[in-house]
Design a protein around this motif. Structure first.
Motif, PDB file in Angstrom:
ATOM      1  N   PRO A  72       0.846  -1.201   0.000  1.00 36.55           N
ATOM      2  CA  PRO A  72       0.000   0.000   0.000  1.00 36.55           C
ATOM      3  C   PRO A  72       0.879   1.247   0.000  1.00 36.55           C
ATOM      4  CG  PRO A  72      -0.518  -1.455   1.866  1.00 36.55           C
ATOM      5  CD  PRO A  72       0.762  -1.931   1.280  1.00 36.55           C
ATOM      6  N   THR A  77       5.796   9.775   1.562  1.00 32.64           N
ATOM      7  CA  THR A  77       6.692  10.648   2.343  1.00 32.64           C
ATOM      8  C   THR A  77       7.385   9.895   3.480  1.00 32.64           C
ATOM      9  OG1 THR A  77       5.020  11.321   3.945  1.00 32.64           O
ATOM     10  CG2 THR A  77       5.145  12.632   1.929  1.00 32.64           C
ATOM     11  N   SER A 138       5.413  16.984   7.108  1.00 32.28           N
ATOM     12  CA  SER A 138       5.080  16.560   5.737  1.00 32.28           C
ATOM     13  C   SER A 138       3.599  16.727   5.428  1.00 32.28           C
ATOM     14  CB  SER A 138       5.449  15.084   5.582  1.00 32.28           C
ATOM     15  OG  SER A 138       4.816  14.334   6.627  1.00 32.28           O
ATOM     16  N   THR A 143      -0.629  11.364   3.476  1.00 34.04           N
ATOM     17  CA  THR A 143      -2.067  11.069   3.492  1.00 34.04           C
ATOM     18  C   THR A 143      -2.520  10.597   4.877  1.00 34.04           C
ATOM     19  OG1 THR A 143      -1.714   8.749   2.907  1.00 34.04           O
ATOM     20  CG2 THR A 143      -1.960  10.317   1.077  1.00 34.04           C
TER      21      THR A 143
HETATM   22  C1  LIG Z   1       9.797  16.418   5.265  1.00 32.84           C
HETATM   23  C2  LIG Z   1       9.167  15.310   6.078  1.00 32.84           C
HETATM   24  C3  LIG Z   1       8.694  15.595   7.335  1.00 32.84           C
HETATM   25  C4  LIG Z   1       8.092  14.585   8.104  1.00 32.84           C
HETATM   26  N1  LIG Z   1       7.618  14.907   9.351  1.00 32.84           N
HETATM   27  C5  LIG Z   1       7.014  13.965  10.080  1.00 32.84           C
HETATM   28  C6  LIG Z   1       6.481  14.286  11.365  1.00 32.84           C
HETATM   29  O1  LIG Z   1       6.556  15.422  11.827  1.00 32.84           O
HETATM   30  N2  LIG Z   1       5.873  13.300  12.059  1.00 32.84           N
HETATM   31  C7  LIG Z   1       5.765  12.037  11.552  1.00 32.84           C
HETATM   32  O2  LIG Z   1       5.181  11.180  12.222  1.00 32.84           O
HETATM   33  N3  LIG Z   1       6.266  11.706  10.356  1.00 32.84           N
HETATM   34  C8  LIG Z   1       6.875  12.627   9.596  1.00 32.84           C
HETATM   35  N4  LIG Z   1       7.370  12.299   8.364  1.00 32.84           N
HETATM   36  C9  LIG Z   1       7.241  10.915   7.862  1.00 32.84           C
HETATM   37  C10 LIG Z   1       5.976  10.661   7.007  1.00 32.84           C
HETATM   38  O3  LIG Z   1       5.473  11.856   6.445  1.00 32.84           O
HETATM   39  C11 LIG Z   1       4.887   9.973   7.834  1.00 32.84           C
HETATM   40  O4  LIG Z   1       5.334   8.688   8.214  1.00 32.84           O
HETATM   41  C12 LIG Z   1       3.536   9.845   7.119  1.00 32.84           C
HETATM   42  O5  LIG Z   1       2.596   9.317   8.023  1.00 32.84           O
HETATM   43  C13 LIG Z   1       3.580   8.950   5.883  1.00 32.84           C
HETATM   44  O6  LIG Z   1       2.378   9.129   5.161  1.00 32.84           O
HETATM   45  P1  LIG Z   1       2.315   8.814   3.598  1.00 32.84           P
HETATM   46  O7  LIG Z   1       0.931   9.009   3.150  1.00 32.84           O
HETATM   47  O8  LIG Z   1       3.336   9.580   2.874  1.00 32.84           O
HETATM   48  O9  LIG Z   1       2.670   7.263   3.617  1.00 32.84           O
HETATM   49  P2  LIG Z   1       3.649   6.431   2.686  1.00 32.84           P
HETATM   50  O10 LIG Z   1       5.038   6.915   2.795  1.00 32.84           O
HETATM   51  O11 LIG Z   1       3.069   6.307   1.332  1.00 32.84           O
HETATM   52  O12 LIG Z   1       3.540   5.017   3.408  1.00 32.84           O
HETATM   53  C14 LIG Z   1       4.007   4.846   4.722  1.00 32.84           C
HETATM   54  C15 LIG Z   1       3.624   3.448   5.213  1.00 32.84           C
HETATM   55  O13 LIG Z   1       2.214   3.349   5.348  1.00 32.84           O
HETATM   56  C16 LIG Z   1       1.682   2.337   4.512  1.00 32.84           C
HETATM   57  N5  LIG Z   1       0.429   2.870   3.978  1.00 32.84           N
HETATM   58  C17 LIG Z   1       0.223   4.025   3.318  1.00 32.84           C
HETATM   59  N6  LIG Z   1      -1.093   4.201   3.070  1.00 32.84           N
HETATM   60  C18 LIG Z   1      -1.711   3.121   3.586  1.00 32.84           C
HETATM   61  C19 LIG Z   1      -3.071   2.698   3.655  1.00 32.84           C
HETATM   62  N7  LIG Z   1      -4.079   3.436   3.145  1.00 32.84           N
HETATM   63  N8  LIG Z   1      -3.363   1.518   4.257  1.00 32.84           N
HETATM   64  C20 LIG Z   1      -2.372   0.761   4.785  1.00 32.84           C
HETATM   65  N9  LIG Z   1      -1.085   1.105   4.751  1.00 32.84           N
HETATM   66  C21 LIG Z   1      -0.758   2.275   4.164  1.00 32.84           C
HETATM   67  C22 LIG Z   1       2.758   2.051   3.477  1.00 32.84           C
HETATM   68  O14 LIG Z   1       2.695   0.712   3.038  1.00 32.84           O
HETATM   69  C23 LIG Z   1       4.010   2.325   4.260  1.00 32.84           C
HETATM   70  O15 LIG Z   1       4.361   1.205   5.022  1.00 32.84           O
HETATM   71  C24 LIG Z   1       7.988  13.275   7.592  1.00 32.84           C
HETATM   72  C25 LIG Z   1       8.475  12.996   6.302  1.00 32.84           C
HETATM   73  C26 LIG Z   1       9.070  13.993   5.558  1.00 32.84           C
HETATM   74  C27 LIG Z   1       9.578  13.665   4.178  1.00 32.84           C
END
Ligand SMILES: Cc1cc2nc3c(=O)[nH]c(=O)nc-3n(C[C@H](O)[C@H](O)[C@H](O)COP(=O)(O)OP(=O)(O)OC[C@H]3O[C@@H](n4cnc5c(N)ncnc54)[C@H](O)[C@@H]3O)c2cc1C
Length: 465
Positions: A72, A77, A138, A143
């Protein structure tokens, strides 16, 4: 890597989701081969972007029947490689499941599809006087589904908690395509096993989060931000302890060290006050009005000045507070761009151990001759330790990184902490996972994984083998 997807499976995916929502061309799939974790990449064999719940269910049913790995993906990010399709197969991107279905002002609840961007939900809630306080840096690209899967935190966690404190209802699609609903628009529920809490932080290994119902809180009417530069970091644990003892509820207590400040300054081409200080503390208070907050920020300012704070800058204008948040949001990119970031870690320790953690990190950095920048959530004991290449040869830096990381994670655990406070284990931290969790716990987790996903198709190779 074994090929798991043939033309027949591609045709079936196209029938389920529509030809325009299936990618198989390498160039088109490049963005889905990595997340934001430096240095991790693995290509999927196909990417599918469902637009309806039933499509997700059919996609997983097909993947399960044909034993195709399915990873997924939300906004990509992640900082632990969770969305990287390690075993090839299929990436199931939730990017087109991006509707806010309902903001119910009477129940203070929002129901969203998993692909809704965190910042968009925040903006829509604010228009109605409501607040979704989980604000990762982020937030403009991650999402809500990814936030649930990582149990994401943010700078506001000191006062408002993390994602786990907001999910009241969840529709999840299991590996065999079954749809399961838990909770609802309920602030209380003592009716069943708490499936929601089990799925929070499951990193895409137990099911695909689909519809999510989140609790909202009233939007604070006044906020004040304090910037406090410091040269002596040895008092930090003491400051945090004293601040909590005042019983003033802070919204955030963040730290940025000098390397971080300098990188942001260069990256944004913007002067940051007190850029020569060893670190800045960034504090935020929320309340009804300025009058209510004034006594609080004066008391906190005094504590900081007594413990070595060089000054207290009070930022009241919302437009100025936004500029500070822009700096805070830019840190990751600034360190990548200006300091050749090698890794962005997120160890967590009890608040009282912050000083020991930070001094231990400096020793590791010196021992391995590897520059380090620290920033993050001081009030949660959750520090982002960023090892940097700067001017070092790539090979030299990479060689030093492995033992430095090993020592960092051991240090956090020895202080009563864990290897991740918010980024998850994913792929990057998998080798260190057994440091943080004992054998019996891992055995229990394996058993749970088998119940949810007996054929191990969901995000295989993540967290543990
Ligand atoms: C600049 C920057 C700043 C950040 N700051 C923070 C912060 O302040 N706090 C923090 O906690 N994190 C932070 N992060 C990390 C990241 O943004 C988080 O972990 C965020 O929750 C990931 O969301 P995503 O939608 O990008 O997930 P993805 O990167 O697409 O996926 C992350 C994980 O979730 C799973 N996944 C995604 N969507 C689903 C779904 N619908 N169902 C089941 N599994 C799913 C994926 O398989 C993967 O294992 C940061 C990252 C960056 C690049």
């Amino acid at each position: 890597m074994n090929k798991t997807i043939d033309d027949q499976i591609v045709n079936q995916l196209e029938t389920i989701a529509g030809k325009e929502n299936v990618l198989v061309n390498e160039l088109d799939m490049e963005p889905y081969s990595h997340d934001e974790t430096p240095g991790l990449r693995s290509f999927p064999e196909a990417v599918v972007k469902p637009t309806e719940t039933e499509q997700i269910s059919q996609i997983l049913r097909l993947a399960n029947e044909k034993t195709v790995p399915a990873t997924p993906r939300g906004g990509g990010t992640g900082l632990s490689g969770g969305a990287v399709p390690l075993c090839g197969g299929l990436v199931v991107s939730l990017e087109r499941m991006n509707k806010i279905l309902d903001i119910d002002t009477n129940n203070s609840m929002a129901t969203v599809q998993a692909g809704v961007i965190n910042g968009e939900l925040q903006r829509e809630a604010e228009k109605l006087g409501l607040f979704y306080p989980v604000n990762p840096a982020s937030m403009d690209s991650c999402t809500i589904g990814g936030n649930v899967a990582e149990n994401c935190g943010g700078a506001n966690a000191v006062r408002y908690g993390t994602t786990k404190d907001y999910v009241c209802g969840l529709e999840v699609i299991l590996a065999d395509g079954q749809i399961v609903r838990a909770g609802g628009k309920l602030v209380k529920n003592a009716t069943d096993f708490s499936l929601i809490q089990l799925l929070l932080g499951s990193e895409g290994t137990l099911g695909i989060m689909n519809e999510i119902t989140l609790r909202l809180v009233p939007l604070p009417e006044a906020t004040v931000v304090l910037i406090i530069p410091f040269d002596d970091l040895s008092a930090l644990s003491e400051i945090v302890r004293e601040v909590f003892q005042t019983r003033i509820v802070l919204t955030m207590i963040e730290i940025m060290d000098r390397r971080t400040i300098k990188a942001c300054q260069e990256f944004l081409d913007r002067k940051i006050p007190f850029d020569e200080a060893r670190a800045h503390l960034l504090l935020r208070l929320d309340g009804k009005d300025r009058k209510e907050l004034e006594g609080s920020f004066q008391a906190i300012g005094e504590i900081c000045l007594n413990k070595g704070g060089l000054d207290v800058l009070v930022v009241e204008e919302i437009s100025d507070q936004r500029k500070i948040w822009e700096v805070r949001q830019s840190i990751h990119e600034a360190l990548v761009d200006k300091a050749h970031l090698l890794t962005d870690e997120d160890v967590v320790v009890p608040r009282t151990e912050i000083t020991n953690l930070l001094s231990g990190v400096q020793e590791i950095s010196k021992r391995h001759n590897l520059p380090v920048a620290n920033f993050g959530h001081l009030g949660d004991g959750n520090i982002h330790v960023n090892f940097l290449r700067e001017d070092l040869e790539e090979e030299v830096a990479r060689k030093a990184l492995t033992p430095a990381l090993n020592e960092l994670f051991r240090l956090a655990v020895s202080l009563g902490g864990k290897i991740s406070g918010e980024h998850g284990v994913g792929l990057f931290k998998k080798p260190y996972f057994p440091l943080s969790v004992d054998k019996n716990y891992i055995k229990l987790m394996r058993g749970i994984k088998k119940v949810f996903d007996p054929s191990n198709i969901l995000n295989p190779g993540k967290i543990f083998d």
